[in-house]
Every structure is written in C-alpha cells, then in structure tokens.
Design a protein around this motif. Structure first.
Motif, PDB file in Angstrom:
ATOM      1  N   ALA A   7      13.018  -4.862  -7.359  1.00 22.42           N
ATOM      2  CA  ALA A   7      13.979  -3.750  -7.352  1.00 22.42           C
ATOM      3  C   ALA A   7      13.519  -2.654  -8.313  1.00 22.42           C
ATOM      4  CB  ALA A   7      15.371  -4.251  -7.740  1.00 22.42           C
ATOM      5  N   ASN A   8      13.069  -3.061  -9.493  1.00 22.78           N
ATOM      6  CA  ASN A   8      12.579  -2.083 -10.462  1.00 22.78           C
ATOM      7  C   ASN A   8      11.342  -1.362  -9.951  1.00 22.78           C
ATOM      8  OD1 ASN A   8      14.600  -2.559 -12.371  1.00 22.78           O
ATOM      9  ND2 ASN A   8      13.461  -4.239 -13.298  1.00 22.78           N
ATOM     10  N   ALA A   9      10.434  -2.102  -9.324  1.00 27.22           N
ATOM     11  CA  ALA A   9       9.214  -1.487  -8.780  1.00 27.22           C
ATOM     12  C   ALA A   9       9.556  -0.508  -7.661  1.00 27.22           C
ATOM     13  CB  ALA A   9       8.263  -2.570  -8.272  1.00 27.22           C
ATOM     14  N   LEU A  10      10.504  -0.880  -6.796  1.00 28.74           N
ATOM     15  CA  LEU A  10      10.919   0.001  -5.708  1.00 28.74           C
ATOM     16  C   LEU A  10      11.576   1.263  -6.265  1.00 28.74           C
ATOM     17  CD1 LEU A  10      11.365   0.648  -2.715  1.00 28.74           C
ATOM     18  CD2 LEU A  10      13.466  -0.731  -2.825  1.00 28.74           C
ATOM     19  N   ALA A  11      12.471   1.093  -7.226  1.00 30.59           N
ATOM     20  CA  ALA A  11      13.157   2.249  -7.821  1.00 30.59           C
ATOM     21  C   ALA A  11      12.153   3.185  -8.488  1.00 30.59           C
ATOM     22  CB  ALA A  11      14.209   1.779  -8.826  1.00 30.59           C
ATOM     23  N   ALA A  12      11.174   2.624  -9.182  1.00 27.60           N
ATOM     24  CA  ALA A  12      10.162   3.451  -9.845  1.00 27.60           C
ATOM     25  C   ALA A  12       9.313   4.198  -8.821  1.00 27.60           C
ATOM     26  CB  ALA A  12       9.282   2.584 -10.739  1.00 27.60           C
ATOM     27  N   SER A  64       0.864  -1.187   0.000  1.00 26.48           N
ATOM     28  CA  SER A  64       0.000   0.000   0.000  1.00 26.48           C
ATOM     29  C   SER A  64       0.896   1.231   0.000  1.00 26.48           C
ATOM     30  CB  SER A  64      -0.895   0.004   1.234  1.00 26.48           C
ATOM     31  OG  SER A  64      -0.139   0.340   2.376  1.00 26.48           O
ATOM     32  N   GLY A  65       0.295   2.368  -0.206  1.00 29.70           N
ATOM     33  CA  GLY A  65       1.054   3.613  -0.169  1.00 29.70           C
ATOM     34  C   GLY A  65       1.569   3.921   1.222  1.00 29.70           C
ATOM     35  N   HIS A  66       0.976   3.291   2.247  1.00 32.30           N
ATOM     36  CA  HIS A  66       1.394   3.540   3.629  1.00 32.30           C
ATOM     37  C   HIS A  66       2.858   3.171   3.835  1.00 32.30           C
ATOM     38  CE1 HIS A  66       1.270   3.877   7.948  1.00 32.30           C
ATOM     39  NE2 HIS A  66       1.677   2.624   8.051  1.00 32.30           N
ATOM     40  N   GLU A  67       3.270   1.999   3.328  1.00 32.81           N
ATOM     41  CA  GLU A  67       4.651   1.563   3.506  1.00 32.81           C
ATOM     42  C   GLU A  67       5.626   2.511   2.808  1.00 32.81           C
ATOM     43  OE1 GLU A  67       2.226  -0.599   2.749  1.00 32.81           O
ATOM     44  OE2 GLU A  67       2.238  -1.969   4.453  1.00 32.81           O
ATOM     45  N   LEU A  68       5.256   2.982   1.629  1.00 25.94           N
ATOM     46  CA  LEU A  68       6.113   3.921   0.916  1.00 25.94           C
ATOM     47  C   LEU A  68       6.222   5.228   1.700  1.00 25.94           C
ATOM     48  CD1 LEU A  68       7.862   4.410  -1.530  1.00 25.94           C
ATOM     49  CD2 LEU A  68       5.838   5.178  -2.770  1.00 25.94           C
ATOM     50  N   SER A  69       5.125   5.659   2.302  1.00 22.12           N
ATOM     51  CA  SER A  69       5.158   6.864   3.144  1.00 22.12           C
ATOM     52  C   SER A  69       6.083   6.661   4.341  1.00 22.12           C
ATOM     53  CB  SER A  69       3.756   7.220   3.644  1.00 22.12           C
ATOM     54  OG  SER A  69       2.944   7.592   2.562  1.00 22.12           O
ATOM     55  N   LEU A  70       6.000   5.485   4.959  1.00 24.41           N
ATOM     56  CA  LEU A  70       6.897   5.187   6.088  1.00 24.41           C
ATOM     57  C   LEU A  70       8.352   5.284   5.665  1.00 24.41           C
ATOM     58  CD1 LEU A  70       5.173   2.138   7.827  1.00 24.41           C
ATOM     59  CD2 LEU A  70       5.520   4.431   8.786  1.00 24.41           C
ATOM     60  N   LEU A  71       8.670   4.741   4.498  1.00 27.46           N
ATOM     61  CA  LEU A  71      10.039   4.788   3.990  1.00 27.46           C
ATOM     62  C   LEU A  71      10.472   6.237   3.770  1.00 27.46           C
ATOM     63  CD1 LEU A  71      12.601   3.487   2.874  1.00 27.46           C
ATOM     64  CD2 LEU A  71      11.444   3.301   0.670  1.00 27.46           C
ATOM     65  N   ARG A  72       9.633   7.020   3.138  1.00 27.66           N
ATOM     66  CA  ARG A  72       9.968   8.415   2.835  1.00 27.66           C
ATOM     67  C   ARG A  72      10.131   9.258   4.095  1.00 27.66           C
ATOM     68  NH1 ARG A  72       5.504  10.398  -0.790  1.00 27.66           N
ATOM     69  NH2 ARG A  72       6.618  12.352  -0.602  1.00 27.66           N
ATOM     70  N   GLU A  73       9.475   8.853   5.194  1.00 24.52           N
ATOM     71  CA  GLU A  73       9.525   9.632   6.431  1.00 24.52           C
ATOM     72  C   GLU A  73      10.507   9.064   7.454  1.00 24.52           C
ATOM     73  OE1 GLU A  73       5.427   9.572   7.520  1.00 24.52           O
ATOM     74  OE2 GLU A  73       4.836  10.655   5.705  1.00 24.52           O
TER      75      GLU A  73
END
Length: 183
Positions: free
Chosen positions: A111-116, A88-97
């Motif tokens: 890896a490609n999905a994470l980089a994108a 979900s977008g929640h995990e990406l938000s956690l990473l960014r914060e």
C-alpha cells in the motif's frame, strides 16, 4: 467450483465435467464430439504471475493440446492477468491511463509503495481513490489498514490473504462482475 459460480451469476454452464481438471474437461468435450472436425474452441484463461500460482498455465496448455489432438482448432485466450502492479513502469502507466479494472494490495508495504508511486505520478489519486474507476482490492485486514494509513480508499476487502491467489482472484472477479471481466 466454476460451474457453481456461473450459476450464482445466473448463467447455465453447457458442460460440467465429472472430473474438475483440465484432463476431465478435455475428456468430456471429446466424448461429446465437440472437438471433432476442426471445430473452433477457445480456452479462456487468466495469466497469473509464476510467483503467485504455479501450475495453472500448464493445465490450460494441456487442455488446448488435448483439444488439438482430438481435431479441434483450439487456442488459449487471456481474459485477465494477475501480477504485481509495480513489476514495471508499464503497469503504473496502465493505471494512470485507465487501462486496469482493479489493483490488489497484499500488505501495508505494498500500500505504501503504491501510494508513493501514485504520488510521484502527480494527480493519479483523487481523495484516496484510484483513477478512472479502478477498484482497489485489499487482501486481508492488514492490507486494508495499510491502505487507510497510506491514504488510499479501498473498494473491496477480500478475506483471502495475498498468498491465497485463487481465493483472491475470486474476490476480484466478484467485485468486477458488472464490469468488463470475462473469466
């Protein structure tokens, strides 16, 4: 097992059951009287996405239930969660914060999905490193090569493949020993 790993870290376990299962640990705790009289006991757990490892939560629940039945005031406490990052977008938000200690990549596609996803988040990657000191763990050589091709800097390469959730979790724990991990 867990007792050997604790000893490697310089910690001495107070109790090592003869049978290394939730039932064996519950029996040892009860036999020593450690669950009697409403004693407060916490079972430290790691939550694993069901697709990665089935049955682990049932053992933890059985241990808590056995301790409750023996008279303890017992509950389970999550120390960490293991699940797909981009669920979900929640995990990406956690990473960014800066809310994650590690991200594990299991394939070149991941890896490609994470980089994108990080590229779309603008500024989330600096020189291939994840933000806020978050460690990037590659599960096997193919994942490491995929990370390199995607421009991501791998901090830890596990010899365990993504399908080997327990071995992969151990590699992550080993990499984070000096950080905030409680297992």
């Amino acid at each position: 097992g867990a007792a050997a790993r604790l000893r490697e870290l310089g910690l001495a376990p107070s109790l090592v059951p003869l049978v290394s299962t939730a039932d064996g640990l519950a029996a040892a705790i009860c036999h020593l009287g450690l669950a009697a009289g409403g004693r407060r006991l916490r079972v430290v757990c790691s939550r694993v996405d069901e697709a990665l490892l089935r049955g682990k939560e049932a053992e933890e629940e059985a241990l808590v239930a056995a301790l409750l039945a023996a008279g303890a005031d017992a509950d389970a406490v999550d120390a960490c969660a293991i699940r797909p990052l981009l669920a979900s977008g929640h995990e990406l938000s956690l990473l960014r914060e800066g809310g994650l200690d590690a991200v594990c990549v299991g394939s070149a596609e991941e890896a490609n999905a994470l980089a994108a996803a990080l590229e779309a988040a603008e500024g989330a990657v600096s020189n291939g490193a994840l933000p806020y000191g978050t460690r990037l763990v590659a599960a096997g050589a193919a994942a490491r090569e995929g990370c390199a091709a995607a421009g991501l800097q791998v901090d830890v390469e596990s010899r365990a493949e993504a399908e080997e959730a327990a071995a992969l979790a151990k590699a992550v724990a080993d990499a984070l020993v000096e950080r905030r991990l409680v297992w």
